[in-house]
Design a protein around this motif. Structure first.
Motif, PDB file in Angstrom:
ATOM      1  N   UNK A  91       0.773  -1.298  -0.186  1.00  0.00           N
ATOM      2  CA  UNK A  91      -0.022   0.377  -0.041  1.00  0.00           C
ATOM      3  C   UNK A  91       0.353   1.310  -0.138  1.00  0.00           C
ATOM      4  N   UNK A  92       0.316   2.470  -0.336  1.00  0.00           N
ATOM      5  CA  UNK A  92       1.162   3.070  -0.639  1.00  0.00           C
ATOM      6  C   UNK A  92       1.722   4.241   0.531  1.00  0.00           C
ATOM      7  N   UNK A  93       0.240   3.675   1.410  1.00  0.00           N
ATOM      8  CA  UNK A  93       0.825   4.445   2.353  1.00  0.00           C
ATOM      9  C   UNK A  93       1.607   4.066   3.503  1.00  0.00           C
ATOM     10  N   UNK A  94       1.361   2.573   3.624  1.00  0.00           N
ATOM     11  CA  UNK A  94       2.361   1.876   4.485  1.00  0.00           C
ATOM     12  C   UNK A  94       3.486   2.135   3.988  1.00  0.00           C
ATOM     13  N   UNK A  95       4.407   2.937   2.709  1.00  0.00           N
ATOM     14  CA  UNK A  95       5.813   2.540   1.796  1.00  0.00           C
ATOM     15  C   UNK A  95       5.868   4.408   2.288  1.00  0.00           C
ATOM     16  N   UNK A  96       4.653   5.097   2.389  1.00  0.00           N
ATOM     17  CA  UNK A  96       5.136   6.607   2.245  1.00  0.00           C
ATOM     18  C   UNK A  96       5.284   6.833   4.216  1.00  0.00           C
ATOM     19  N   UNK A  97       4.323   6.084   4.727  1.00  0.00           N
ATOM     20  CA  UNK A  97       5.238   5.639   5.925  1.00  0.00           C
ATOM     21  C   UNK A  97       6.481   5.599   6.879  1.00  0.00           C
ATOM     22  N   UNK A  98       6.641   4.453   6.119  1.00  0.00           N
ATOM     23  CA  UNK A  98       8.012   3.716   5.864  1.00  0.00           C
ATOM     24  C   UNK A  98       9.417   4.489   5.511  1.00  0.00           C
ATOM     25  N   UNK A  99       8.997   5.178   4.814  1.00  0.00           N
ATOM     26  CA  UNK A  99      10.033   6.457   3.298  1.00  0.00           C
ATOM     27  C   UNK A  99      10.041   7.130   5.133  1.00  0.00           C
ATOM     28  N   UNK A 100       8.589   8.228   5.476  1.00  0.00           N
ATOM     29  CA  UNK A 100       9.132   9.505   6.243  1.00  0.00           C
ATOM     30  C   UNK A 100      10.092   8.651   7.450  1.00  0.00           C
ATOM     31  N   UNK A 101       9.611   7.654   7.794  1.00  0.00           N
ATOM     32  CA  UNK A 101       9.965   7.168   8.729  1.00  0.00           C
ATOM     33  C   UNK A 101      11.665   7.177   9.120  1.00  0.00           C
ATOM     34  N   UNK A 102      11.853   6.681   8.009  1.00  0.00           N
ATOM     35  CA  UNK A 102      13.621   6.266   6.932  1.00  0.00           C
ATOM     36  C   UNK A 102      14.542   7.907   7.085  1.00  0.00           C
ATOM     37  N   UNK A 103      13.704   8.115   7.023  1.00  0.00           N
ATOM     38  CA  UNK A 103      14.224  10.378   6.624  1.00  0.00           C
ATOM     39  C   UNK A 103      14.403  10.755   7.594  1.00  0.00           C
ATOM     40  N   UNK A 104      13.334  10.678   9.405  1.00  0.00           N
ATOM     41  CA  UNK A 104      13.615  11.249   9.957  1.00  0.00           C
ATOM     42  C   UNK A 104      14.434  10.281  10.834  1.00  0.00           C
ATOM     43  N   UNK A 105      14.924   8.856  10.377  1.00  0.00           N
ATOM     44  CA  UNK A 105      15.691   8.164  11.642  1.00  0.00           C
ATOM     45  C   UNK A 105      17.364   8.772  11.303  1.00  0.00           C
ATOM     46  N   UNK A 106      17.016   8.986   9.375  1.00  0.00           N
ATOM     47  CA  UNK A 106      18.717   9.725   9.405  1.00  0.00           C
ATOM     48  C   UNK A 106      18.507  11.223  10.000  1.00  0.00           C
ATOM     49  N   UNK A 107      18.132  11.808   9.938  1.00  0.00           N
ATOM     50  CA  UNK A 107      18.096  12.776  10.588  1.00  0.00           C
ATOM     51  C   UNK A 107      18.688  12.546  11.766  1.00  0.00           C
ATOM     52  N   UNK A 108      17.382  11.663  12.704  1.00  0.00           N
ATOM     53  CA  UNK A 108      17.715  12.185  14.195  1.00  0.00           C
ATOM     54  C   UNK A 108      19.696  11.538  14.529  1.00  0.00           C
ATOM     55  N   UNK A 109      19.198   9.528  14.126  1.00  0.00           N
ATOM     56  CA  UNK A 109      20.418   9.345  14.174  1.00  0.00           C
ATOM     57  C   UNK A 109      21.904  10.010  13.630  1.00  0.00           C
ATOM     58  N   UNK A 110      21.797  10.535  12.929  1.00  0.00           N
ATOM     59  CA  UNK A 110      22.925  11.671  11.758  1.00  0.00           C
ATOM     60  C   UNK A 110      23.366  12.837  13.379  1.00  0.00           C
ATOM     61  N   UNK A 111      22.253  13.823  13.695  1.00  0.00           N
ATOM     62  CA  UNK A 111      22.261  14.403  14.754  1.00  0.00           C
ATOM     63  C   UNK A 111      23.434  14.564  15.729  1.00  0.00           C
ATOM     64  N   UNK A 112      22.637  12.252  16.112  1.00  0.00           N
ATOM     65  CA  UNK A 112      22.678  11.581  18.138  1.00  0.00           C
ATOM     66  C   UNK A 112      24.397  11.503  17.356  1.00  0.00           C
ATOM     67  N   UNK A 113      24.668  11.096  16.090  1.00  0.00           N
ATOM     68  CA  UNK A 113      25.869  10.656  15.984  1.00  0.00           C
ATOM     69  C   UNK A 113      27.107  11.661  15.809  1.00  0.00           C
ATOM     70  N   UNK A 114      26.910  12.830  15.878  1.00  0.00           N
ATOM     71  CA  UNK A 114      27.263  13.956  14.819  1.00  0.00           C
ATOM     72  C   UNK A 114      29.185  14.371  15.004  1.00  0.00           C
ATOM     73  N   UNK A 115      29.307  13.825  16.246  1.00  0.00           N
ATOM     74  CA  UNK A 115      31.021  13.916  16.648  1.00  0.00           C
ATOM     75  C   UNK A 115      31.335  12.391  16.138  1.00  0.00           C
ATOM     76  N   UNK A 116      31.075  11.286  16.308  1.00  0.00           N
ATOM     77  CA  UNK A 116      31.670  10.128  16.181  1.00  0.00           C
ATOM     78  C   UNK A 116      31.812  10.637  14.193  1.00  0.00           C
ATOM     79  N   UNK A 117      30.329  10.382  13.824  1.00  0.00           N
ATOM     80  CA  UNK A 117      30.187  10.765  12.555  1.00  0.00           C
ATOM     81  C   UNK A 117      31.489  11.335  11.614  1.00  0.00           C
TER      82      UNK A 117
END
Length: 118
Positions: free
Chosen positions: A73-99
């Motif tokens: 379903x497009x809705x499920x795929x869109x939800x997962x895509x949005x969560x991936x983008x949020x996760x990328x931002x969150x994890x990137x910011x959380x690990x900025x010094x290490x990165x």
């Protein structure tokens, strides 16, 4: 025959994470999330926020399973895509010094010293 429980959500999340990361710049995002620990954190971030879908199948039939067909379903795929983008931002910011310590800054070759003069 023996039956087994199959997680249908995980392969969809992994594929969506790869597709979304392909839209980000190589440096530093793709480089950072090519590190297994950060990739696992991203997958975990998304899996904790979407409902898991599981099924029971015969072990012999497990290889023929296509989990993507159950999450089409497009809705499920869109939800997962949005969560991936949020996760990328969150994890990137959380690990900025290490990165920053583990992934060197890209240098512009136009500003690099030349060895042309010997």
């Amino acid at each position: 025959m023996s039956k087994t429980i199959v997680n249908l959500t995980l392969p969809v999340v992994v594929e969506e994470a790869e597709d979304v990361l392909d839209t980000y710049p190589y440096h530093p995002y793709q480089q950072a999330f090519s590190i297994p620990d950060l990739r696992k954190k991203l997958i975990s971030y998304v899996l904790c926020r979407v409902p898991g879908v599981y099924t029971v199948v015969e072990e012999a039939d497990q290889a023929a399973m296509n989990p993507k067909s159950l999450c089409n379903s497009l809705e499920q795929r869109t939800q997962i895509e949005n969560l991936v983008r949020q996760g990328i931002d969150h994890i990137f910011q959380e690990n900025m010094d290490w990165i920053e310590r583990h992934i060197p800054q890209e240098t512009n070759s136009a500003f690099a010293p030349s060895n042309w003069f010997g």
